[in-house]
Enzyme design. Structure first.
Site, PDB file in Angstrom:
ATOM      1  N   ASP A 263     -75.399 104.599 -55.373  1.00  0.00           N
ATOM      2  CA  ASP A 263     -75.170 103.733 -54.428  1.00  0.00           C
ATOM      3  C   ASP A 263     -74.122 104.586 -53.302  1.00  0.00           C
ATOM      4  O   ASP A 263     -72.976 105.552 -53.696  1.00  0.00           O
ATOM      5  CB  ASP A 263     -74.626 102.595 -54.800  1.00  0.00           C
ATOM      6  CG  ASP A 263     -74.479 101.638 -53.554  1.00  0.00           C
ATOM      7  OD1 ASP A 263     -75.410 101.263 -53.123  1.00  0.00           O
ATOM      8  OD2 ASP A 263     -73.199 101.034 -53.166  1.00  0.00           O
ATOM      9  N   GLU A 306     -78.633 107.010 -52.736  1.00  0.00           N
ATOM     10  CA  GLU A 306     -78.773 106.233 -51.761  1.00  0.00           C
ATOM     11  C   GLU A 306     -78.093 106.800 -50.635  1.00  0.00           C
ATOM     12  O   GLU A 306     -76.928 106.586 -50.401  1.00  0.00           O
ATOM     13  CB  GLU A 306     -78.596 104.841 -52.312  1.00  0.00           C
ATOM     14  CG  GLU A 306     -78.979 104.079 -50.826  1.00  0.00           C
ATOM     15  CD  GLU A 306     -77.654 103.445 -50.226  1.00  0.00           C
ATOM     16  OE1 GLU A 306     -77.868 102.713 -49.276  1.00  0.00           O
ATOM     17  OE2 GLU A 306     -76.553 103.570 -50.829  1.00  0.00           O
TER      18      GLU A 306
END
Length: 543
Positions: A263, A306
């Site tokens: 993330d 990401e």
């Protein structure tokens, strides 16, 4: 006698590995299923009401019962196998903050998994460490790899139940303005989201609140001892980032997690990701060495990132205003492609497929991107009103690169929920009841046919694309390395009924082929095949 036993064990190992997957697995051609852990399937109602997370919340902003056992249950039922999934990614399951916050969209709990409180423990709303172990083992037994969603950039927000970590661990200001490198990395993403000082090499002590928590749970001495072993073995400093790297790679070392979905990549110094990748690879090799009867293949640990705003057109580099960074050179095998939905809207099939094969086989060779049509935080997906659900499947599952199916893409789960604000509207509970309708069954069957064909043929995602004819539209995909040779021929937008497809010598004269979409068998005659089916899609493989 010893040699005989060794040979028997090796044969059993070979047979065990061979039974776990019917098709060769290549990460670059994977078919990934992504779900919100709390919103997919409730396998254990006993953990629904826990930790006194009982305040009223905004619409779809509290825990709703989905859990780790629910995912395992669907693996066992064959849901993912029938959908052609060979990788599962679920939102983080480490222990979340216990309190709630109001972000202007109603009171919110950490149901989504991105507000960590303790990286060393599984959140009881999701289940237990044993539940996670069972999930990984069940997935592996079914030839499915596990991508664990991990966060290093920040802790969870500060609440009355969740105090801020010490100043040498986190910063609470300034807030990022996202203009330059430093104002994207050395800052807090939003208000009240303490930013881990990942740039720091300062040796720090554990937060007292964590020490007190572990002591109360009866595991303080064990955790301290494990930390000492890790830092002695690796030679890393006891800095904030390295503690978290230890905690995250423990799941790889102990459970055999196959990869990380990382993330908020651009909000952490790229060198940190390189260290995480190195340590995860070592942990994966250690798990394989200790669990060699359970090993699926010889793939290394996989890192997918990401990096918000990354697009395949940028190829190797992401540009801040003041510098460029190659994240592929810093631990990542793959980055999520935020551009796919735009390419899928504007281009025809050939334009889309050819563009992606050219980039993936040149500047991104040996790397890849992950394409998606829907996600948990993209408020403008490819098909928000679910009016192009068949097209979504065809374009996503047949485009070169990794495909990411977001839970409910295959069942047209609504993305417009009355009363839900912001990204909550993308996060409703899985619409299992809709599978009773013929409309949803038909859509699911389309996703299943394309998904299983993709899973069984790495050439579709990882191979090279070549057009055979423009009208009717027919193309080939081929993959060839030292271990795997694979090729298919596909036709799209074809007339229903009798249709003729050129083969362009992809398959030899007289070869028997099966159309996986209709189930019809045909033979190559005069370098073409004739198929009489009710569908406008043909998926040809060697019988």
């Amino acid at each position: 006698m010893k040699h005989t036993l060794k040979i028997i064990v090796l044969l059993l190992t070979f047979l065990t590995i061979g039974c776990k997957s019917d098709a060769p697995f290549i990460w670059e051609g994977a078919n990934v299923y992504f779900m919100m852990t709390d919103r997919f399937n409730n396998g254990d109602p006993s953990n629904d009401k826990i930790l006194n997370r009982s305040k009223g919340t905004g619409k779809l902003r509290g825990f709703e019962g989905g859990d780790i056992k629910g995912i395992t249950q669907k693996i066992e039922e064959g849901y993912f196998r029938n959908l052609g999934i060979n990788v599962i990614w679920f939102t983080p399951v480490v222990e979340q903050i216990h309190g709630s916050v109001d972000e202007g969209t109603g009171n919110t709990y950490a149901f989504h998994g991105y507000w960590a409180k303790d990286w060393t423990k599984i959140d009881p709303n999701y289940g237990t460490e044993e539940d996670l172990k069972e999930l990984v083992e069940t997935a592996h037994d079914n030839g499915i790899r596990i991508l664990m969603d991990v966060v290093m950039n920040h802790t969870g927000p500060v609440t009355e139940k969740d105090p801020v970590w010490p100043d040498n661990w986190v910063r609470t200001s300034p807030k990022c303005d996202f203009q330059k490198y430093n104002t994207t990395v050395t800052c807090t993403l939003v208000e009240n989201l303490p930013d881990i000082k990942t740039e720091s090499n300062e040796v720090v002590e554990l937060p007292q609140t964590l020490i007190d928590k572990w002591k109360a749970e009866g595991r303080l001495e064990t955790e301290i001892a494990e930390l000492d072993v890790f830092f002695d073995k690796t030679g890393l400093k006891k800095s904030p980032k390295n503690y978290i790297i230890k905690w995250l790679t423990d799941y790889v070392r102990e459970l055999g997690i196959d990869g990380f979905r990382v993330d908020t990549v651009k909000h952490v110094e790229e060198g940190v990701w390189k260290v995480l990748s190195e340590q995860a690879k070592l942990a994966f090799a250690e798990w394989k060495s200790n669990n060699w009867l359970k090993v699926l293949d010889d793939n290394e640990f996989y890192m997918l990132g990401e990096l918000y705003g990354y697009e395949i057109d940028k190829e190797r580099y992401y540009s801040f205003e003041d510098q460029k960074v190659d994240y592929f050179a810093n631990g990542f095998d793959n980055l999520i492609n935020f551009q796919f939905k735009y390419d899928a809207r504007q281009g025809d099939y050939e334009e889309l497929f050819n563009k992606y094969t050219q980039i993936l086989n040149s500047s991104l060779k040996s790397k890849s991107v992950m394409n998606y049509v829907t996600s948990h935080d993209d408020g403008q997906p490819f098909d928000k009103e679910r009016k192009r659900t068949y097209e979504s499947a065809t374009k996503l599952l047949l485009t070169p690169g990794i495909s990411q199916v977001y839970y409910g893409d295959e069942t047209a789960r609504s993305l417009i929920i009355e009363g839900a604000k912001g990204d909550a509207t993308l996060r409703s509970f899985m619409n299992w009841d809709d599978l009773e309708t013929e409309e949803t069954k038909s859509l699911l069957e389309h996703w299943q046919k394309l998904g299983t064909f993709r899973r069984d043929h790495p050439s579709i995602g990882a191979g090279k694309h070549s057009m055979i004819s423009k009208s009717p539209y027919v193309f080939a995909r081929s993959y060839d390395d030292e271990k795997i040779m694979d090729k298919v021929v596909i036709g799209l937008d074809l007339p229903k009924g009798i249709k003729t497809l050129k083969i362009d010598s992809v398959f030899e004269e007289g070869t028997t082929l099966t159309d996986r979409y209709s189930g019809i068998e045909v033979s190559v005659t005069n370098n073409e095949v004739i198929i009489d089916s009710e569908y406008g899609i043909v998926l040809l493989e060697k019988s």
